[in-house]
Write an enzyme that holds these catalytic residues in place. Structure first.
Site: not given
Length: 367
Positions: A33-34, A55, A100, A138, A156, A309
């Site tokens: 992705w960079r 992200e 998550y 963030y 982060d 979590t």
């Protein structure tokens, strides 16, 4: 004018920025992705869709875990419009294993807002990004910085660690987070802020690591106050966490004579929301039995353990044959042996299947 023969001090932000960017130009990690610093210097701009997707995936997850998921997602849905048009169940299935799961639900909500209300274009400011579903402070800062070269402060876990060590800050997280963000903000440059944000995160991920930081090859070795004080390995300090409670539950595996599995889709809200899984009891200290139908349920033996979590979970697993002509209840789905893919299940539900697959109840175990 600063004496170039002397190492920069921690308060010399312009010199620290230049040091870090020079290091990043030669050491940037390659990620799907960079846009590399060399390509960025040649004028190639990051794709906001790919930056946003990465992200969201990287929240509370590692680069190594995310890379394969990112590649599958972008091959299947190469644009935000493609993702917005996808079926919820398809996206949730591709997300299975990343954890998550509220992130996946918000991913779809955000994609649809961008595709339908914003003509497929992500906004380029922190304030506007923050209004989109699933984008917090963030993520908004990271997208604005990396995708649009806005001078936003990206903080982060890696950056928190770098700032705590650079300034030798001993107050514990999470209470000290505002102080660390202030220090990170003082270092955020107006020139190449996107590269800088990625550079400081790379520094924390590869050099200023949680254990055994490689201080000897760090570009900020000289000005780092914690290195001078010998306290770098113990920073950042954290307030001790309360022990996680343990909850119990029962998972019910029901299979028809032709190999079809009975599953249920969990409510959109709550833990594992929107995901397919096995019918089961509540998860608490003393769960009441809640089989999906009356039968002679057999204990599979063994147990499934999983950590979320906020709690540990121990599941007992029971098995029964699905009666012919079973009427599906709301939320239940029957998947044939050809349509059922264990990899589409969230990790805890996959563990339940794996327990069955390795048991004597699996007719294909010894094949």
């Amino acid at each position: 004018m600063r004496d170039l023969d002397k190492p920069p001090k921690v308060e010399d932000s312009s010199a620290l920025n230049q040091q870090l960017l020079t290091w990043y130009d030669h050491n940037a990690r390659a990620m799907p992705w960079r846009v590399s610093p060399a390509d960025r210097a040649r004028g190639q701009r990051p794709d906001p869709y790919r930056v946003w997707l990465s992200e969201v995936m990287l929240q509370q997850t590692t680069v190594a875990a995310v890379t394969e998921y990112f590649q599958r997602f972008t091959q299947r849905w190469p644009s935000v419009q493609d993702l917005a048009a996808a079926e919820d169940a398809q996206v949730m299935a591709e997300w299975a294993g990343l954890g998550y799961y509220a992130r996946a639900r918000n991913l779809l909500k955000c994609a649809r807002v961008v595709a339908q209300d914003l003509d497929g274009c992500f906004p380029d400011s922190y304030e506007a990004l923050l209004k989109l579903p699933g984008i917090g402070p963030y993520t908004a800062a990271a997208i604005a910085s990396i995708a649009f070269d806005r001078a936003e402060t990206v903080l982060d876990g890696n950056v928190e660690r770098v700032m705590a060590r650079l300034h030798d800050i001993h107050d514990p997280l999470p209470a000290v987070k505002p102080v660390l963000k202030e220090q990170a903000g003082l270092l955020t440059p107006t020139l190449r802020p996107g590269d800088y944000a990625q550079a400081v995160m790379d520094l924390g991920a590869t050099i200023c690591t949680p254990k055994n930081p490689a201080c000897g090859i760090c570009p900020w070795r000289s000005p780092c106050l914690a290195r001078v004080a010998g306290t770098a390995p113990e920073l950042p300090k954290k307030t001790p966490k309360q022990p996680k409670p343990t909850r119990l539950g029962v998972a019910y595996l029901a299979r028809s004579a032709d190999g079809a599995w009975l599953l249920e889709r969990r409510p959109d809200k709550g833990l594992l929301g929107g995901m397919l899984g096995w019918p089961g009891s509540e998860w608490n200290a003393a769960p009441a039995p809640r089989p999906p139908f009356a039968a002679e349920w057999q204990d599979l033996g063994g147990e499934v353990r999983h950590t979320f979590t906020h709690f540990h979970l121990i599941l007992q697993v029971k098995l029964a044959e699905l009666p012919t002509g079973h009427n599906l209840l709301p939320g239940q789905e029957l998947l044939s042996r050809h349509d059922f893919r264990p990899q589409d299940l969230p990790t805890v539900m996959r563990k339940v299947f794996d327990l069955w697959a390795g048991s004597d109840f699996n007719p294909g175990k010894d094949r």
